[in-house]
Design a protein around this motif. Sequence first.
Motif, PDB file in Angstrom:
ATOM      1  N   ASP A  25      47.593 -26.738  51.255  1.00 24.28           N
ATOM      2  CA  ASP A  25      48.079 -27.782  52.166  1.00 24.28           C
ATOM      3  C   ASP A  25      46.978 -28.425  53.005  1.00 24.28           C
ATOM      4  O   ASP A  25      47.117 -28.596  54.216  1.00 24.28           O
ATOM      5  CB  ASP A  25      49.186 -27.204  53.044  1.00 24.28           C
ATOM      6  CG  ASP A  25      50.401 -26.766  52.236  1.00 24.28           C
ATOM      7  OD1 ASP A  25      51.333 -27.561  52.086  1.00 24.28           O
ATOM      8  OD2 ASP A  25      50.385 -25.628  51.728  1.00 24.28           O
ATOM      9  N   ILE A  26      45.908 -28.821  52.353  1.00 25.22           N
ATOM     10  CA  ILE A  26      44.839 -29.542  53.047  1.00 25.22           C
ATOM     11  C   ILE A  26      45.278 -30.964  53.388  1.00 25.22           C
ATOM     12  O   ILE A  26      44.855 -31.542  54.391  1.00 25.22           O
ATOM     13  CB  ILE A  26      43.556 -29.545  52.185  1.00 25.22           C
ATOM     14  CG1 ILE A  26      42.892 -28.173  52.248  1.00 25.22           C
ATOM     15  CG2 ILE A  26      42.590 -30.634  52.615  1.00 25.22           C
ATOM     16  CD1 ILE A  26      42.359 -27.773  53.620  1.00 25.22           C
ATOM     17  N   GLU A  27      46.108 -31.572  52.557  1.00 22.74           N
ATOM     18  CA  GLU A  27      46.736 -32.868  52.842  1.00 22.74           C
ATOM     19  C   GLU A  27      45.725 -33.952  53.227  1.00 22.74           C
ATOM     20  O   GLU A  27      45.862 -34.618  54.265  1.00 22.74           O
ATOM     21  CB  GLU A  27      47.797 -32.703  53.939  1.00 22.74           C
ATOM     22  CG  GLU A  27      48.928 -31.767  53.522  1.00 22.74           C
ATOM     23  CD  GLU A  27      49.931 -31.489  54.623  1.00 22.74           C
ATOM     24  OE1 GLU A  27      49.551 -31.608  55.821  1.00 22.74           O
ATOM     25  OE2 GLU A  27      51.084 -31.165  54.311  1.00 22.74           O
ATOM     26  N   GLY A  28      44.719 -34.126  52.400  1.00 24.24           N
ATOM     27  CA  GLY A  28      43.763 -35.204  52.625  1.00 24.24           C
ATOM     28  C   GLY A  28      42.813 -35.007  53.773  1.00 24.24           C
ATOM     29  O   GLY A  28      42.122 -35.946  54.185  1.00 24.24           O
ATOM     30  N   ASN A  29      42.713 -33.801  54.317  1.00 21.76           N
ATOM     31  CA  ASN A  29      41.831 -33.509  55.454  1.00 21.76           C
ATOM     32  C   ASN A  29      40.506 -32.980  54.903  1.00 21.76           C
ATOM     33  O   ASN A  29      40.283 -31.774  54.830  1.00 21.76           O
ATOM     34  CB  ASN A  29      42.503 -32.493  56.371  1.00 21.76           C
ATOM     35  CG  ASN A  29      41.688 -32.177  57.623  1.00 21.76           C
ATOM     36  OD1 ASN A  29      40.522 -32.547  57.741  1.00 21.76           O
ATOM     37  ND2 ASN A  29      42.308 -31.489  58.560  1.00 21.76           N
ATOM     38  N   PHE A  30      39.606 -33.889  54.550  1.00 17.83           N
ATOM     39  CA  PHE A  30      38.350 -33.490  53.919  1.00 17.83           C
ATOM     40  C   PHE A  30      37.509 -32.626  54.848  1.00 17.83           C
ATOM     41  O   PHE A  30      36.856 -31.680  54.414  1.00 17.83           O
ATOM     42  CB  PHE A  30      37.553 -34.733  53.496  1.00 17.83           C
ATOM     43  CG  PHE A  30      36.380 -34.414  52.622  1.00 17.83           C
ATOM     44  CD1 PHE A  30      36.515 -34.408  51.239  1.00 17.83           C
ATOM     45  CD2 PHE A  30      35.135 -34.115  53.165  1.00 17.83           C
ATOM     46  CE1 PHE A  30      35.433 -34.113  50.425  1.00 17.83           C
ATOM     47  CE2 PHE A  30      34.052 -33.809  52.355  1.00 17.83           C
ATOM     48  CZ  PHE A  30      34.209 -33.808  50.975  1.00 17.83           C
TER      49      PHE A  30
END
Length: 392
Positions: free
Chosen positions: A132-137
Motif C-alpha cells: 500500500d505505497i499508493e504512489g508515495n515514491f
Amino acid sequence: MIKKILLGSLLAVVLYFAGGIGLLAAGVIDRLYFWPGWSVKGPKSKKKVDQSGFAADGPLVFYQNKRLISKRIAPRGSQLVIETDTLQANDTAVLRCFVDSMGREFRVPLRPAAVVPADAYPAPEKLLAISDIEGNFKAFEMLLQGAGVVDEKLAWQFGRGHLVLVGDFFDRGLNVTECLWLIYKLEQEAKQAGGQVHFILGNHERMNMMGHFKYVRRKYEVNADMLGVAYDQWYSRSTVLGQWLRTKNVVEKIGPVLFVHGGISPEVAERRLSLRQLNVLARTSIDMAAANQPPLDKHVTQAPSSPDWYRGLVLEEPSEAQIKQILSTYAATQIVVGHTPVESIKRLYGGKIIAIDLPHQERTDRHETLQALWMEDGTFTIIDSHGQKSGF
C-alpha cells in the motif's frame, strides 16, 4: 393547525440548512443539496482538496507495430517539456524516469516482453515486504534504502534477498508511474544478483486496468490531456507497463507463507483451487470485464471475497477453524496481507495472519519513521526506514 404545520416545516428547513452548512464547513459532508440536482460543494470536496496538476511524469511506452513510442513530461530547467521518442521494438533502450521536479532521475533498461512469474518459491534468507505505497515514491525509497535493498542511486544491493510488494502501488499518491518503473527496473537487477522481486496485484492495480479511476489524482487527468493520451490507455495491453502488469499474480507462496493483498476468504478456500488457478482466473478477468463479458468465478475475481479485496482476515471475521482450513488448503503456516489499514504491523489469530497496511503517507507528511515487514532465517520482525529492527 395549518399554522403549526407551516411553522414546523419552516423550522425543519432552517435546521436542515443550518446543520448542513455546519457539517459542510467541518468537512463531515462534501456536498449540501438545496434542491434535487442543485448543490454546493464544501471546502474539503475532492476537487477542492486535490490541487495537483501538470507535473513530471512517465515515460509511457506504447507498442505500435514494430516500434515503441515513448512519451513523457520531463523537467528542463524551470520548465516542463513533453518529449516523444520512437524506438525499435527490439531495441535495448534505456529510459529516463524523473522522480522530482529538480531533475533527479533513474535509468530503466527495457527488456523483452514480461513472462508470468511462478506461484511458489523457496524461502530466502532475507525478505522485505511492503504494501500500500499508493504512489508515495518518497516512502518507497526510504523503506528500500533503510532495509538495504537499494543504494542511494536506487540500484539493487540486496543480493539473493527477496522484495515482496503486497499490492496497491496505484492511486492516491502523485508518483505512481515512477514507483512502477522502479519496480520494473529492480526486478531485472534482482534476478541478475540471484534475488527476486515479487509484485502482487492489489485491488487498485486491477481497478486501474479495468477502468475504475475513482482514486486517481487530478495530476493524471491533467497530464493525460497534455500528453494527448487518455488515462484509460496508460496501462492498456498496448503499453509496456500494461503488458507487464498483466503477468502478475494476486497470491504467491514464499516458503510456507502466503502473500496476498486482501486475503484468502473461506469462500475461495472452499473451492480448493490451486494458486495457479487463482492467479490465472484473476489475470484473465482483467480484460474480460473491459469487454463486458460474463464474470468468471465471482468469489475469486470480485469484491468482497476475491484475494485482492477480502478484508475479513484483518477484521477477524473467520473462525479459528476456518483459518486453519484456509492454511491447510495451501499447506501454509501464515498469511501476510495489506489492504486493510492498521496503525502498526499486527499479528492476528496467534500469528497466523500478519497485517502490514500502514499509513505511509501520513507518516511521510509528518516526517516520521516508516516501517515494513522483515523476515530473516524464517523469523518475522519489523524494520524501519533507518534500518532498525524490532519485534512485534
